[in-house]
Each structure stands twice: as C-alpha cells, then as structure tokens.
Design an enzyme around this catalytic site. Sequence first.
Site, mmCIF file in Angstrom:
data_model
loop_
_atom_site.group_PDB
_atom_site.id
_atom_site.type_symbol
_atom_site.label_atom_id
_atom_site.label_comp_id
_atom_site.label_asym_id
_atom_site.label_seq_id
_atom_site.Cartn_x
_atom_site.Cartn_y
_atom_site.Cartn_z
ATOM 1 N N LYS A 132 0.848 -1.192 0.000
ATOM 2 C CA LYS A 132 0.000 0.000 0.000
ATOM 3 C C LYS A 132 0.884 1.244 0.000
ATOM 4 C CE LYS A 132 -3.999 1.810 2.672
ATOM 5 N NZ LYS A 132 -4.871 1.530 3.837
ATOM 6 N N SER A 167 -9.798 1.751 2.835
ATOM 7 C CA SER A 167 -8.871 2.544 2.062
ATOM 8 C C SER A 167 -7.852 1.749 1.263
ATOM 9 C CB SER A 167 -8.127 3.492 3.003
ATOM 10 O OG SER A 167 -7.296 2.759 3.880
ATOM 11 N N SER A 219 -10.039 -1.024 6.766
ATOM 12 C CA SER A 219 -9.422 -0.704 5.476
ATOM 13 C C SER A 219 -8.779 -1.872 4.758
ATOM 14 C CB SER A 219 -8.395 0.414 5.648
ATOM 15 O OG SER A 219 -9.049 1.661 5.745
#
Lengths: 496, 478
Positions: free
Chosen positions: B82, B157, B181
């Site tokens: 990420k 996210s 997330s």
Amino acid sequence: MTEYTTIIGLEVHVQLRTRTKLFCGCSTEFRPDAPNTQTCPVCLGLPGALPVMNRYAFDLALRTAVALNCDIAEFTKWDRKQYYYPDLPKAYQISQFDLPFSASGWLEIASDDDPNATRRIRITRAHLEEDAGKNLHDESGRGGDSRVDLNRTGTPLLEIVSEPDLRSASEARRYLEQMRTLLRFMGVSDCNMQEGSLRCDANVNLHVRTSDGETTATPIVELKNMNSFRNVELAIEYEAKRQRMLWEKTGQSIEDAPKSTRGWDADRGVTFAQREKEESSDYRYFPDPDLVPVVVSREEVEQVRRQLPERPDVRRRRYQEQLGLSAYDAEVIIDQGPEFAEWFDSVAAACGDGKTAANWATQDVLRDLNADGMSLSRFPITSQVMGHLLTWIVDGRLTTSAARDVYGVLKQRAADGQVLTTSLVDSLAAERETVRDTEALTAAVHAAIEALPKAAADVRSGKQAAVGPMIGMVMKQVSGADPKVVRSLLLEALQE
Amino acid sequence: MPVSSLPSRPVAELLTALSSGNLTSRQLVESCLEAISAQDDTIHAMVHVDAEGALKRADRIDERRRAGEPLGLLAGLPVAIKDNICCRHLPCTCGSRMLESFRPPYDAHVTEAIQAADGIIIGTTNMDEFAMGSSTETSAWGPTRHPDDPQRIPGGSSGGSAAAVSAGLVPLALGSDTGGSIRQPAAFCGCVGLKPTYGRVSRYGLVAFASSLDQIGPFARDAVGAALLLQAVAGHDVRDSTSVRHQVPDYRTELSRPLSDLRIGLIEDHFAEGLDEEMADAVRRTVHQLEERGASVRTVRLPHSKYCVATYYLVASSEASSNLARYDGIHYGRRADGCTDLMDVYCRSRGEGFGPEVKRRIMLGTYALSAGYYDAYYLTALKVRRRIREDFDAAFRNVDVLAGPVTPTPAFRIGEKTDDPLAMYLSDIYTISANLAGIPAISVPAGRSENGLPLAVQFQAPPFEESRLLRLADAVLS
C-alpha cells in the site's frame, strides 16, 4: 509604609547526559558546527517513524527526581504537546502532562538572612520531555532564508518546576547554583549553560502590602533568554524594580492583566515584552499512542535511592568532619564538580592527609587548571601520582617548596611526553629529601649557636624571632634541611 | 501454465512451480507486469510500479535458486504494498498531493521483512488519502475501480491492494487497516484480507493515520497466501513500542489442524437494520456450512457495538489530527509557492496538500482534543472503547470466534456516497470494533450476489489467534 516582596518560581530545563536521544539512537553531542548530521527518520519526524523510549534517560531522570526528594509516580505516560514551529518537525513535542513521573520534592539552599541556615524550596514537579531543534535566522538584515538545525531535536530534557518559594534574585541564583551542583554530582547532566544543557525561565511578580494591611499581587511575568546565572539574577532584579514602578504608576494587579512573557536583553540590562502568553494557546495535550506507559515499582525507586551517588551537601560535611577541611576549602572543591572532587578524594586517600591534599588541590592544581583553561581529564598528574608525591610531605621527608619543585618537574616531564609514575616521583623526591636528625644537622645547630651568641641569648630570653638568622646559617651548612625541623632542633638545643 | 493467469494461481502452486524450476521469479514478475499493463489502465490499482527493480531482484533470486541456495519464505513471489508503507526505492505518497514528491529514505519493518523473506516488492497500490475513506475515491490520484465492475469502487482505504490481488495483477499485497481498510475492500473485491492483532505486525514505517488502531495485514486469494505473507511480516520489532513480544506460530502448519469443536458466536447486533439481505444470507450460509462440519453456533450480543462508529471517529480523528500535523511544508512534502510568512507557509501548504476528507477529519480531531471539549469527546470515547473491548472479552469467554458480515452491502457505485460522509462512514460499521478492541479479524469471500458482486463473511478472534481465523478461511474456501 508599603512593603514589596518579590515572588519567584523557576522552571529549569536540564539536558540529561545520555549518549543518545530520548526516542532514537542519534547522538546528543553538541555539534553546532555540523548542523543536521545527528538525525534519523525518528527525530526528523519522517512519516512512519516511531519513537522508542531511551531507558537510560528515564533512569537518569529518576535519579534526579529522587535526589530532589520527589515522589515517584508508579505509573507515568507520555503526552503530545502540540504546536507548530519550524524547529519542531512532528508539530508536537513528546512530553508529560497530567501524570509526570515525579512531583512534590524540594531543594535546600542557604538562606538570605543567615548563611548557616537553610531554606527548603519546594519542587512542584519534574518531568521528562524531548528538546526541539534550533531555528537559525539571518541576522545580517539582508533577509536571507532562515535555517533549521535538528541536531538537538529529541535530546532528553528534564523540566524541573519550583513552587514560587524564592524571594530574591540572589536566592534564585543560589537555587540554580545548588541545583547545578546537585545535578553534576548525581552525574545526570553537565549543566553547561553555554551549550544550553541548562536553561532557566523565571516567573516573577510582587506581593504588595500597603500600610492599610491589604496585600495585592502584580501580574506574573515569565522571563526568558537568560543565558547565565548572573543574568538570571540581573533580570529578576530589573524585573522586580520595573514591576514596582509600574504598580506605583498604574496600580495594575494580577486580576487586571494576564501572564506575559518578557525577554532579557543582557546588553542593555532590561527586560522587554515578547508576547502576551498563553491564555489563548491550547496545546491539545493527549496521550501519545506510539508509546507505552512506564511503570516504576517501589523497589526500583528504593534501588535508585540506595545507589544514589554521594550528595554534595553530604560530601561537604564529610570533608569538614572527617578530613578536617575548612568550610571554604570544602566548598571550593565541591564547586569544581564531581570529577575534581573524585580526584581530590583519591589524592587524599593516597596520601592519607585530607588537609595537605586540599591545600594542593585548591592552590597549585586549581591554579594550573584555571591558568591553562584545562579540564581535569587532560591534567597530566593522576591522583595516584599526586597522592604519592604528597606522602613525602606528609611523612616529613620533603618540604613543601621541594615538593613544588618536584611538581614542576613532573608537569615538565609530562609536557615532554613522559608517562608519570610513582617511581618517577620517588626518584625526583629522593634527590630533594629533607635532611633530619643526622649528625651533620646536630653539629651545624651547635655551630650556629656558638657562632651567634647574641641571637642565642635573645632566644633564651624569650625573643623567638631571633632564631631566624641561626636557621639560615644551618640551612646554608646542610642543604636539604627542613627549616621547620631546624627550627625545632635549635629551640631544643637552646633550652638545654 | 499460461503466463497471463500466473498471478491468479494459488500461491502454494506458484511456490511449487518455482521450487521445481518450472517457473522463474522473472517469469512471474513479467506476468504481473503484463497483467498490470493490460488491466490497470482501467482498474488503476497501482500507483507506482517498479518494473526494472522488480525484475532485477527476480533475476537475483532466480540465480540464487539455480545455485541451490536456500530461499526465504516468499521465495521470489511478487508483493504489492500500500502507498503508505515506506520502501527506499519507491515513492510513498499516501494518496496525497502533500507527499507527491516524498521518497522515504528508509524501509518500513514490513518492507525489510518481505525483502528478507525473498519477496519482491513490485510497486505501490492506490488508497484513500492518508487511508481516510472507504472507497479509494479520496485518493489524489483518482479512484481505483472494482475489478469486476468499473462503475463500482473496490472499497477502501486499501482498495488498490484488494483490487490488485482480485484482478490477478499480483498474487499478494499488503494493506493497512484502521477501521476496516483491509477487510472492507477484501470483501468488496472477493479476496482474503486479514487485520492482525494490534501489535502483531510492526507499524515502523507505516505512515500513521490513527496510531492506536492502525495495523498492517495481508491480502491474498486464499488462506495459504494470507498465512504466508503474515508469517513473513509478523513478529516483535524494537522500533515499534506497541509491537508485542508474542511468539509467532507457524501459520501454514496451523492451517492443516482440524476445526473440530469450534464454538462460533453469531453477532446478533450486526444483523439489524441496514444489512443487505443477500449479505446476511451469505453469512448465515457460511456459518451453517461450518456447523455441518462440526462447529457449534450460538448468537452473541456486543451491546456497545452501536457506539463503535461514534467512538471510532473521535479516537481516529483525534490521533490523525496530531499525526498529520507534521505535514507543514517545512521539512519535506508539499510547500506552497510564494508564501509571505510562516503562518502563510503552514496554511497554504496544508490547504493545497490535503483533500477535503483529510481536512474534515483533521478539523474533527482538532476540535475533539481542544481545551473544554477533550473530556466530553476524546476521554469519553476512550471510556466507550474500553467497554467495547470488554464486550469482546465477555463474548470470547463462551465462543472461540465471532462471525458476522464485513460490510452492510456489496461494493457500491463510484460517487454513490462521496457527498454523504456519514453514509460512507457507516460502511465500516461492522469492521471498526475489531480495531477499537485490538483483536484480529478476517474477511473471507462467501459467494456472489445476484448481480455478480462478491459477498463476504467476517470472523473475529481473541488476540493473537490469527491462525484460528486463517483455518476458518481455509475451511470456508476449500
């Protein structure tokens, strides 16, 4: 008649003597010449970096708080104090807010009125926090860029807050001196004000008692930028006068004005307004979620207490009571700090006589150190060598002046690169060894009495000073004789 | 095997092929790169792809394999991370203009761990700005699209990581989970997503959103993949004070242990109003399958779970307002041009650098921590947080694992909730409490909806029982 009392509380910031910073492994060395070289992702506040507490810094803080007679909290945590400033890269300082690790202590200082009496100045709290960096502004007036040096960022700082118990500028100064001596002997800080390892802010106001018996307080002023103890004293003196004049002129009391901040201008000898403080500022303290609370057990505190280095006041008393030093000599030695006192202790132990050790330490050695601006660590004569030299005096085998001679030779040999040893001391001292109780000395004494009958008669009739010329005569005859020994031999012979 | 589908093969199969010499890491990386170039213009899961670096590392690993050297756990498997995880050779932007130019000068713990296990970090994945969002729509680089339906979001996210794994761009990816997330996008995209126990994986080098909630975890297509990647990154790290000294089990060995006598608690509170019927059915169906295989099922109440969204938005935003204060335009990151004074630098740099959702949360958090409001908001939230944790403690006295939905609905449409922050926040309603309690939780695919969108079930376990969750995932998927 209106009476004015100056009310002073001090906030002292002390850099703890750790090798590394409070929350990362960067060096804490003072390196203003090489900005931003002692930094890492943690103290730079880079995204993703996390703090890890330096346990040694916490231990030093614990030691200090115990030495200051503080209560140690069993549970303490870290809080973020949030504000924006370029020298604060995370935009918060890791500090301690509502649960400091220590509180409610005291420091004893000599009182203003009676130097033999002491006063307890209460310590409100002591807490640990990280230092900020340093903003460097273009002072040429050409409007160059400001720069930030983050070498200091994250250095462990102990903030020690006193109650408003101090009543004069000179008391404030004594508190600081006492604090510095204590911290140095506890081995927690070098307390170097030039390098910023000890900083002080002062909260000052007046209590005004008017003839009708009413007491009011003037608004509190926080004094900043005082870079020496002398300046702290001067700034408080000035500020007390200023507040008195302002009160007389305006009658403004603590209810009429908020706390304000004033800087000290050492060149002009005045304080000047900096900003109206902090009523409006909100640091939004909250517990730092990146750190875990610290738990300190009673046993740990007791262990710290047991292992506390000798306190300077205890040491001073020992010097006077056990080593027979004068109060003055004891003070001079303590004032030099722990390294010197250790050196002295070791000399005294080696030579077996505290007074002789003190005489040499406070006179010859200190003079040489001061003359060369040398630190003890670079002084070539070790306490062993020095103590060995002094044993010759203590044993009466070397006169003080002969010992000075040896001391001078030792320094010279050291300067030439020679390693000083006790056997070198022995060989140099033996060359100058005092002659005593020998046949030659006895013969010379009798010869002098015969050669100077007038003087001999004068001495016999009680004029002791008349022995001088006879001493001189014997000394000329027997080189290396100790004048003290000669004197007593002469007096003995004359009494026969 | 056909090169184009390589990244979607089960990780176990890839490892066997690699170790037997039927496949090289270079081939695997190349097939990832091909899949990315073929699909990612549409999906936009990746933010930065380090093709050259990844191939170089693959070659080195292939050489070592050929030389008979022992290889680490990941043995040349490509992994995407990420965009909020620091890696020296990649930008780390957190989906924000604020950090557009930021290249971390250091590696996160997980980055080091992946590299030490001979994993190949192939690039970074798209995310909501500073992980604040549930759809990747707040990313400054534009939204990621659902691999099965480009009109829909992949969740967030960590939407980029979920989409990249589900679309077969990479076999494995890391995400971070602050309120769901990892699990929510895994549920939307139909892959496995695990949020470990708080402290199980070091946060060192994870750009902080809410420090007391953030946790890094794996995305994979199956339980084996998730177990493998978790194995590589879990463990104590002295650089993170909140990382826990707790032995890391061998998750893959644990996978083969039987699931007998498992007591499952079905979270009654999560089957109330707002839960999509298909989603509810998928959960019940999955739990029923497990029951048939010997598990016992009872319903469990988490009475304080109704406060979790409110609690979360106070705790997370408060911490975020502090964590994001460092982006001030002074030392790194975006600095506005032509500023006249210091305040101007601060205001304009932050004004330009942050998007609206980040600003909203900073303001919310700043307010909650302000003098006069702290006790009413932040402190109260901490107290409720403790109650939520106690709910779990009580529940786990009677059951081994909790089951329920991950999200109220399957993946929603792009733009559907962008104008309604509260509706967006409610999409995390079932995932938030695991973060508040610090317990591990996993999202496991559970079939598809009538219109073909993935459905999912969430399992939550007591602290450090990740292996139990992985075993359940394996049981459900096999």
